[in-house]
Design an enzyme around this catalytic site. Structure first.
Site, PDB file in Angstrom:
ATOM      1  CE  LYS A 265      -3.978  -2.234   2.255  1.00  8.34           C
ATOM      2  NZ  LYS A 265      -4.959  -2.151   3.366  1.00  8.34           N
TER       3      LYS A 265
ATOM      4  CE1 TYR B 207      -9.329  -3.084   0.199  1.00  6.60           C
ATOM      5  CE2 TYR B 207      -8.284  -1.280  -0.979  1.00  6.60           C
ATOM      6  CZ  TYR B 207      -8.197  -2.384  -0.143  1.00  6.60           C
ATOM      7  OH  TYR B 207      -6.976  -2.786   0.353  1.00  6.60           O
TER       8      TYR B 207
ATOM      9  NE  ARG C  18      -6.913 -12.840   5.650  1.00  8.41           N
ATOM     10  CZ  ARG C  18      -7.345 -11.609   5.394  1.00  8.41           C
ATOM     11  NH1 ARG C  18      -7.095 -11.032   4.230  1.00  8.41           N
ATOM     12  NH2 ARG C  18      -8.026 -10.946   6.297  1.00  8.41           N
TER      13      ARG C  18
ATOM     14  CG  ASN D 130      -3.672  -2.115   6.906  1.00 12.20           C
ATOM     15  OD1 ASN D 130      -3.573  -1.810   5.725  1.00 12.20           O
ATOM     16  ND2 ASN D 130      -4.666  -2.862   7.371  1.00 12.20           N
TER      17      ASN D 130
ATOM     18  CG  HIS E 257      -5.425  -6.259  -0.241  1.00 12.20           C
ATOM     19  ND1 HIS E 257      -6.649  -6.323   0.370  1.00 12.20           N
ATOM     20  CD2 HIS E 257      -5.476  -7.144  -1.276  1.00 12.20           C
ATOM     21  CE1 HIS E 257      -7.416  -7.202  -0.287  1.00 12.20           C
ATOM     22  NE2 HIS E 257      -6.717  -7.709  -1.292  1.00 12.20           N
TER      23      HIS E 257
ATOM     24  CD  GLU F  24      -8.860  -9.298  -3.627  1.00  9.45           C
ATOM     25  OE1 GLU F  24      -9.756  -8.949  -2.844  1.00  9.45           O
ATOM     26  OE2 GLU F  24      -7.711  -9.606  -3.258  1.00  9.45           O
TER      27      GLU F  24
HETATM   28  P1  ATP Z   1      -7.010  -6.195   3.432  1.00  7.76           P
HETATM   29  O1  ATP Z   1      -8.360  -6.497   2.830  1.00  7.76           O
HETATM   30  O2  ATP Z   1      -6.471  -4.817   3.041  1.00  7.76           O
HETATM   31  O3  ATP Z   1      -6.026  -7.281   3.251  1.00  7.76           O
HETATM   32  P2  ATP Z   1      -8.031  -6.978   5.979  1.00  7.76           P
HETATM   33  O4  ATP Z   1      -8.673  -8.101   5.250  1.00  7.76           O
HETATM   34  O5  ATP Z   1      -7.145  -7.295   7.149  1.00  7.76           O
HETATM   35  O6  ATP Z   1      -7.179  -6.080   5.010  1.00  7.76           O
HETATM   36  P3  ATP Z   1     -10.580  -5.599   5.871  1.00  7.76           P
HETATM   37  O7  ATP Z   1     -11.555  -5.732   6.966  1.00  7.76           O
HETATM   38  O8  ATP Z   1     -10.799  -6.351   4.595  1.00  7.76           O
HETATM   39  O9  ATP Z   1      -9.126  -5.955   6.474  1.00  7.76           O
HETATM   40  O10 ATP Z   1     -10.422  -4.054   5.578  1.00  7.76           O
HETATM   41  C1  ATP Z   1      -9.830  -3.624   4.361  1.00  7.76           C
HETATM   42  C2  ATP Z   1      -8.923  -2.459   4.633  1.00  7.76           C
HETATM   43  O11 ATP Z   1      -9.708  -1.347   5.062  1.00  7.76           O
HETATM   44  C3  ATP Z   1      -7.919  -2.650   5.767  1.00  7.76           C
HETATM   45  O12 ATP Z   1      -6.730  -3.310   5.364  1.00  7.76           O
HETATM   46  C4  ATP Z   1      -7.630  -1.230   6.170  1.00  7.76           C
HETATM   47  O13 ATP Z   1      -6.705  -0.591   5.265  1.00  7.76           O
HETATM   48  C5  ATP Z   1      -8.984  -0.564   5.998  1.00  7.76           C
HETATM   49  N1  ATP Z   1      -9.721  -0.558   7.279  1.00  7.76           N
HETATM   50  C6  ATP Z   1     -10.280  -1.606   7.910  1.00  7.76           C
HETATM   51  N2  ATP Z   1     -10.856  -1.249   9.063  1.00  7.76           N
HETATM   52  C7  ATP Z   1     -10.640   0.094   9.182  1.00  7.76           C
HETATM   53  C8  ATP Z   1     -10.970   1.075  10.156  1.00  7.76           C
HETATM   54  N3  ATP Z   1     -11.645   0.755  11.258  1.00  7.76           N
HETATM   55  N4  ATP Z   1     -10.576   2.350   9.920  1.00  7.76           N
HETATM   56  C9  ATP Z   1      -9.893   2.692   8.809  1.00  7.76           C
HETATM   57  N5  ATP Z   1      -9.549   1.820   7.843  1.00  7.76           N
HETATM   58  C10 ATP Z   1      -9.897   0.538   8.027  1.00  7.76           C
HETATM   59 MG    MG Z   2      -9.842  -7.856   3.437  1.00  9.99          MG
END
Ligand code: ATP
Ligand code: MG
Length: 137
Positions: free
Chosen positions: A9, A49, A85, A112, A115, A126
């Site tokens: 990211k 997204y 993951r 973070n 992804h 994806e």
């Molecule tokens: P990713 O899909 O990016 O691998 P993930 O599966 O761990 O991450 P998801 O729940 O799918 O998490 O959320 C997608 C992305 O949205 C997160 O990686 C983060 O960048 C963002 N995100 C998730 N929760 C929050 C939050 N509470 N506030 C801000 N951004 C968030």
């Molecule tokens: Mg996710």
């Protein structure tokens, strides 16, 4: 062998962490079989997204993902989706285990660093979102 879609990211590309993050993948036994740097438009980030579009952080997430270039990649290995993951760690770096990418590099729950696809069906979708058949060997 399983494949998964990974994105390094903008918070991580900006801090020149691509190599350090790729080393974590390789150390975990994941092979980088495709990789490119892109600057997503907000429309492209929004489409990627789309599954999160009702979540309160959607707008912020899309703006962030389109703010600077990302590195998109396909990782391959036994159980690649789960393994990736595991290496990424919890979404919120405050909850991530020691040694994970998010523990070491993430700035916040939003910024973070990485992804990773969450299931075989989403991995397939994806990967096809970013890579053509010709780019996948
Ligand atoms: P990713 O899909 O990016 O691998 P993930 O599966 O761990 O991450 P998801 O729940 O799918 O998490 O959320 C997608 C992305 O949205 C997160 O990686 C983060 O960048 C963002 N995100 C998730 N929760 C929050 C939050 N509470 N506030 C801000 N951004 C968030
Ligand atoms: Mg996710």
């Amino acid at each position: 062998v399983e494949r998964t879609l990974s994105i390094i990211k903008p918070d991580a590309t900006r801090r020149n962490l691509t190599g350090k993050i790729n080393a974590k993948f390789e150390e975990a036994g994941l092979r980088i079989v495709a990789q490119k740097r892109l600057h997503l438009s907000t429309a492209q980030a929004g489409k990627f997204y789309e599954v999160h579009k009702e979540r309160p952080f959607y707008g912020e997430l899309v703006e962030f993902m389109a703010s600077e270039p990302v590195v998109v990649q396909v990782l391959e290995g036994e159980g690649a989706i789960a393994k990736n993951r595991e290496v990424m760690g919890a979404t919120n770096p405050a909850n991530a285990d020691a040694g994970t990418i998010r523990k070491e590099f993430a700035l916040s729950v939003g910024e973070n660093s990485v992804h990773g696809s969450d299931a075989p069906e989403t991995a397939k979708e994806e990967i096809a979102f970013f890579f053509s058949g010709l780019e996948l060997v």
